[in-house]
Design a protein around this motif. Structure first.
Motif, PDB file in Angstrom:
ATOM      1  N   LYS A 387      58.229  30.072  27.344  1.00  0.00           N
ATOM      2  CA  LYS A 387      56.972  29.679  27.976  1.00  0.00           C
ATOM      3  C   LYS A 387      57.200  29.204  29.408  1.00  0.00           C
ATOM      4  CE  LYS A 387      53.438  26.066  27.781  1.00  0.00           C
ATOM      5  NZ  LYS A 387      52.904  24.895  27.061  1.00  0.00           N
ATOM      6  N   LYS A 388      56.319  29.637  30.305  1.00  0.00           N
ATOM      7  CA  LYS A 388      56.368  29.121  31.674  1.00  0.00           C
ATOM      8  C   LYS A 388      55.724  27.739  31.681  1.00  0.00           C
ATOM      9  CE  LYS A 388      54.918  30.150  36.420  1.00  0.00           C
ATOM     10  NZ  LYS A 388      56.259  29.973  36.998  1.00  0.00           N
ATOM     11  N   PRO A 389      56.466  26.695  32.013  1.00  0.00           N
ATOM     12  CA  PRO A 389      55.916  25.339  31.912  1.00  0.00           C
ATOM     13  C   PRO A 389      54.818  25.070  32.937  1.00  0.00           C
ATOM     14  CG  PRO A 389      58.098  25.287  32.904  1.00  0.00           C
ATOM     15  CD  PRO A 389      57.873  26.700  32.458  1.00  0.00           C
ATOM     16  N   ASP A 390      53.879  24.242  32.538  1.00  0.00           N
ATOM     17  CA  ASP A 390      52.749  23.862  33.385  1.00  0.00           C
ATOM     18  C   ASP A 390      52.776  22.346  33.554  1.00  0.00           C
ATOM     19  OD1 ASP A 390      50.372  23.491  34.700  1.00  0.00           O
ATOM     20  OD2 ASP A 390      49.092  24.025  33.006  1.00  0.00           O
ATOM     21  N   ALA A 391      53.350  21.886  34.673  1.00  0.00           N
ATOM     22  CA  ALA A 391      53.494  20.447  34.903  1.00  0.00           C
ATOM     23  C   ALA A 391      52.138  19.752  34.978  1.00  0.00           C
ATOM     24  CB  ALA A 391      54.286  20.190  36.179  1.00  0.00           C
ATOM     25  N   LEU A 392      51.128  20.422  35.549  1.00  0.00           N
ATOM     26  CA  LEU A 392      49.801  19.813  35.657  1.00  0.00           C
ATOM     27  C   LEU A 392      49.162  19.683  34.270  1.00  0.00           C
ATOM     28  CD1 LEU A 392      48.464  21.609  38.848  1.00  0.00           C
ATOM     29  CD2 LEU A 392      49.353  19.296  38.656  1.00  0.00           C
ATOM     30  N   GLY A 393      49.375  20.677  33.421  1.00  0.00           N
ATOM     31  CA  GLY A 393      48.886  20.565  32.050  1.00  0.00           C
ATOM     32  C   GLY A 393      49.557  19.421  31.325  1.00  0.00           C
ATOM     33  N   GLY A 394      50.872  19.225  31.574  1.00  0.00           N
ATOM     34  CA  GLY A 394      51.582  18.102  30.959  1.00  0.00           C
ATOM     35  C   GLY A 394      51.063  16.765  31.445  1.00  0.00           C
ATOM     36  N   ALA A 395      50.725  16.676  32.733  1.00  0.00           N
ATOM     37  CA  ALA A 395      50.172  15.434  33.276  1.00  0.00           C
ATOM     38  C   ALA A 395      48.842  15.102  32.605  1.00  0.00           C
ATOM     39  CB  ALA A 395      49.984  15.556  34.786  1.00  0.00           C
ATOM     40  N   LEU A 396      48.001  16.103  32.389  1.00  0.00           N
ATOM     41  CA  LEU A 396      46.702  15.860  31.754  1.00  0.00           C
ATOM     42  C   LEU A 396      46.862  15.539  30.275  1.00  0.00           C
ATOM     43  CD1 LEU A 396      44.562  18.573  33.560  1.00  0.00           C
ATOM     44  CD2 LEU A 396      44.516  16.100  33.909  1.00  0.00           C
ATOM     45  N   LYS A 397      47.913  16.048  29.638  1.00  0.00           N
ATOM     46  CA  LYS A 397      48.199  15.651  28.250  1.00  0.00           C
ATOM     47  C   LYS A 397      48.526  14.161  28.180  1.00  0.00           C
ATOM     48  CE  LYS A 397      49.827  19.958  26.121  1.00  0.00           C
ATOM     49  NZ  LYS A 397      50.992  20.628  25.481  1.00  0.00           N
ATOM     50  N   ILE A 398      49.297  13.682  29.150  1.00  0.00           N
ATOM     51  CA  ILE A 398      49.609  12.247  29.204  1.00  0.00           C
ATOM     52  C   ILE A 398      48.325  11.447  29.420  1.00  0.00           C
ATOM     53  CG2 ILE A 398      50.816  10.447  30.515  1.00  0.00           C
ATOM     54  CD1 ILE A 398      53.008  12.502  31.092  1.00  0.00           C
ATOM     55  N   ALA A 399      47.444  11.942  30.310  1.00  0.00           N
ATOM     56  CA  ALA A 399      46.179  11.247  30.577  1.00  0.00           C
ATOM     57  C   ALA A 399      45.339  11.147  29.310  1.00  0.00           C
ATOM     58  CB  ALA A 399      45.410  11.981  31.673  1.00  0.00           C
ATOM     59  N   LYS A 400      45.255  12.239  28.552  1.00  0.00           N
ATOM     60  CA  LYS A 400      44.467  12.222  27.317  1.00  0.00           C
ATOM     61  C   LYS A 400      45.086  11.301  26.271  1.00  0.00           C
ATOM     62  CE  LYS A 400      42.556  16.840  28.014  1.00  0.00           C
ATOM     63  NZ  LYS A 400      42.542  18.254  27.560  1.00  0.00           N
ATOM     64  N   LYS A 401      46.421  11.277  26.224  1.00  0.00           N
ATOM     65  CA  LYS A 401      47.089  10.396  25.275  1.00  0.00           C
ATOM     66  C   LYS A 401      46.804   8.933  25.595  1.00  0.00           C
ATOM     67  CE  LYS A 401      51.617   9.367  23.265  1.00  0.00           C
ATOM     68  NZ  LYS A 401      53.057   9.740  23.221  1.00  0.00           N
ATOM     69  N   LEU A 402      46.866   8.573  26.870  1.00  0.00           N
ATOM     70  CA  LEU A 402      46.580   7.197  27.265  1.00  0.00           C
ATOM     71  C   LEU A 402      45.122   6.840  26.997  1.00  0.00           C
ATOM     72  CD1 LEU A 402      48.588   6.951  30.584  1.00  0.00           C
ATOM     73  CD2 LEU A 402      48.974   5.599  28.531  1.00  0.00           C
ATOM     74  N   CYS A 404      43.268   8.087  24.674  1.00  0.00           N
ATOM     75  CA  CYS A 404      43.140   7.933  23.227  1.00  0.00           C
ATOM     76  C   CYS A 404      43.682   6.579  22.774  1.00  0.00           C
ATOM     77  CB  CYS A 404      43.898   9.071  22.543  1.00  0.00           C
ATOM     78  SG  CYS A 404      43.880   9.009  20.753  1.00  0.00           S
ATOM     79  N   LEU A 405      44.838   6.201  23.305  1.00  0.00           N
ATOM     80  CA  LEU A 405      45.458   4.938  22.895  1.00  0.00           C
ATOM     81  C   LEU A 405      44.651   3.724  23.344  1.00  0.00           C
ATOM     82  CD1 LEU A 405      49.207   5.763  23.642  1.00  0.00           C
ATOM     83  CD2 LEU A 405      48.114   5.586  21.393  1.00  0.00           C
ATOM     84  N   SER A 406      43.806   3.887  24.369  1.00  0.00           N
ATOM     85  CA  SER A 406      43.029   2.761  24.884  1.00  0.00           C
ATOM     86  C   SER A 406      41.709   2.563  24.143  1.00  0.00           C
ATOM     87  CB  SER A 406      42.741   2.966  26.384  1.00  0.00           C
ATOM     88  OG  SER A 406      41.889   4.082  26.571  1.00  0.00           O
ATOM     89  N   ARG A 407      41.382   3.456  23.213  1.00  0.00           N
ATOM     90  CA  ARG A 407      40.129   3.309  22.471  1.00  0.00           C
ATOM     91  C   ARG A 407      40.139   2.031  21.656  1.00  0.00           C
ATOM     92  NH1 ARG A 407      39.843   9.409  19.953  1.00  0.00           N
ATOM     93  NH2 ARG A 407      39.260  10.518  21.855  1.00  0.00           N
ATOM     94  N   GLU A 408      39.045   1.366  21.640  1.00  0.00           N
ATOM     95  CA  GLU A 408      38.937   0.109  20.901  1.00  0.00           C
ATOM     96  C   GLU A 408      38.554   0.334  19.444  1.00  0.00           C
ATOM     97  OE1 GLU A 408      37.611  -2.648  24.718  1.00  0.00           O
ATOM     98  OE2 GLU A 408      36.279  -2.404  22.997  1.00  0.00           O
ATOM     99  N   THR A 409      37.981   1.505  19.137  1.00  0.00           N
ATOM    100  CA  THR A 409      37.556   1.769  17.763  1.00  0.00           C
ATOM    101  C   THR A 409      38.729   2.223  16.936  1.00  0.00           C
ATOM    102  OG1 THR A 409      36.941   3.966  18.533  1.00  0.00           O
ATOM    103  CG2 THR A 409      35.165   2.335  18.324  1.00  0.00           C
TER     104      THR A 409
END
Length: 415
Positions: A387-402, A404-409
């Motif tokens: 696979k040709k890596p996509d650094a920008l896609g990886g950055a947005l995966k980190i953003a979504k993970k954070l 998700c982890l910040s949800r209070e519910t």
């Protein structure tokens, strides 16, 4: 190299300032290496969290900044030593608008340890452009958009540079959160889940990896890009060194770097003295013995890192052009880079990660891989991720993970 003379008072002040920076650089870098939290260094607004293969520096600007926000965007940044790329995506959750995406790129130095103020300026300019395009595509008011950014930046190991970089970004009132990680971390998150190795060979070179049951590992990537082997910077330096030896007998088919004299106090040099102690500290931590000051000062003279990548491409194009005769210095520099590339896999094996899958990224990575013989590729082929890596896609995966982890519910689980 020409260096201006100073008055005794100025010289004394410079030496004292430099020695202070040396001490500060050693302390900061050594503390970071031992995973000591340094959040109190400049603000409680900074959290240092353990990432997968590098620390995450999570900065939340103080104050209430989201009053004007109707739309929230997530931004991924990939900052290499020659280019900065940005991807902005609208977050449509809770809003009746479609998702829009914008990708932009600019030629600029994304290595924040060199000149973080300049990198922050160039990055902010690209973010502004991407948000303006989002506003146009979505028929939105630009002032109604706020954003969080995950920035995978080259040279992100120095806390002082990170602070300066974040202070530049913090001026934008639309910024809600900034997460600074290494550029290898964003690539890793795009490709891997549990274990894997990222090999970046562009202007500079770095290997970062994680194997089951082992601590994270870094091979190369310490000090100035021009000391990294293999890399576009090292390739061009090796070519120039060769040409310097035989210029009298050569037609000089590929132009050498036209380097400028360096004057202490000169405008373009003023950012560099504070980075010298960081490079020294990194050299001690890495155990490298071949980081020459010649390479560092040569980088200062070249100034614009994008010239390395451009000249490496010229050298490779010349080497692979069937209509030109072989050139000794081109072949010498390229074969040296290929040797160093293969030697890195021995380093990976010695680090206990010889059976871990790897992915390669960067302008020099694929050309070097393609030039390996079938016998050289054979023991590595099964481990190489296609696979040709996509650094920008990886950055947005980190953003979504954070996010998700910040949800209070508590009943909402992270994917």
């Amino acid at each position: 190299m020409k260096i201006f003379s100073f008055s005794r008072k100025t010289t004394f002040h410079f030496i004292c300032s430099w020695l202070l920076n040396v001490f500060r650089g050693f302390v900061i870098t050594l503390l970071l290496a031992s995973n000591t939290s340094l959040a109190d260094e400049f603000s409680d607004a900074l959290e240092i969290r353990e990432g997968m293969i590098s620390p995450w520096y999570i900065y939340t600007p103080p104050g209430d900044r989201d009053k004007h926000c109707n739309i929230h965007a997530q931004i991924g940044v990939d900052g290499g030593a020659s280019t900065i790329r940005v991807r902005a995506v609208t977050n449509a959750v809770g809003h009746y608008i479609p998702e829009f995406k914008v990708d932009l790129v600019t030629e600029a130095n994304g290595k924040i340890v060199i000149a973080p103020e300049m990198v922050a300026r160039d990055t902010q300019h690209l973010i502004d452009n991407s948000l303006n395009q989002l506003a146009v595509e979505g028929n939105l008011s630009a002032d109604s958009i706020c954003y969080s950014a995950v920035l995978g930046m080259s040279g992100s190991e120095d806390l002082v540079s990170i602070q300066t970089f974040l202070e530049g970004l913090e001026q934008d009132h639309r910024l809600q959160k900034a997460v600074v990680v290494s550029d290898a971390e964003t690539v890793w998150h795009d490709v891997f889940e549990q274990q894997g190795i990222v090999i970046i060979i562009g202007t500079g070179h770095v290997i970062r990896g994680r194997a089951a049951g082992q601590p994270d590992k870094q091979i190369s990537g310490f000090s100035a890009p021009s000391s990294d082997k293999p890399s576009a910077a090292r390739l061009t330096h090796d070519y120039d060194d060769c040409m310097d030896e035989i210029t009298f007998f050569s037609s000089n088919k590929i132009e050498l770097f036209n380097k400028k004299p360096v004057h202490i106090g000169q405008k373009e040099f003023k950012h560099f003295p504070r980075t010298i102690p960081f490079f020294y500290a990194q050299q001690v931590l890495s155990g490298k013995s071949d980081v020459e000051q010649r390479a560092f000062f040569s980088m200062v003279q070249v100034q614009n890192n994008k010239e390395y990548a451009a000249r490496a491409k010229i050298l490779n194009d010349y080497r692979t052009n069937p209509d030109v005769s072989p050139d000794f210095c081109v072949e010498y520099a390229w074969n040296k880079a290929k040797y160093d590339f293969l030697r890195r896999f021995d380093d990976i094996a010695e680090a206990g990660m010889g059976n871990v899958p790897f992915v390669i990224q960067g302008s020099m990575a694929e050309p070097l891989w393609d030039d390996l013989s079938p016998a050289e590729k054979a023991p590595l082929e099964d481990l190489k991720i296609k696979k040709k890596p996509d650094a920008l896609g990886g950055a947005l995966k980190i953003a979504k993970k954070l996010h998700c982890l910040s949800r209070e519910t508590a009943h909402q689980e992270c994917p």
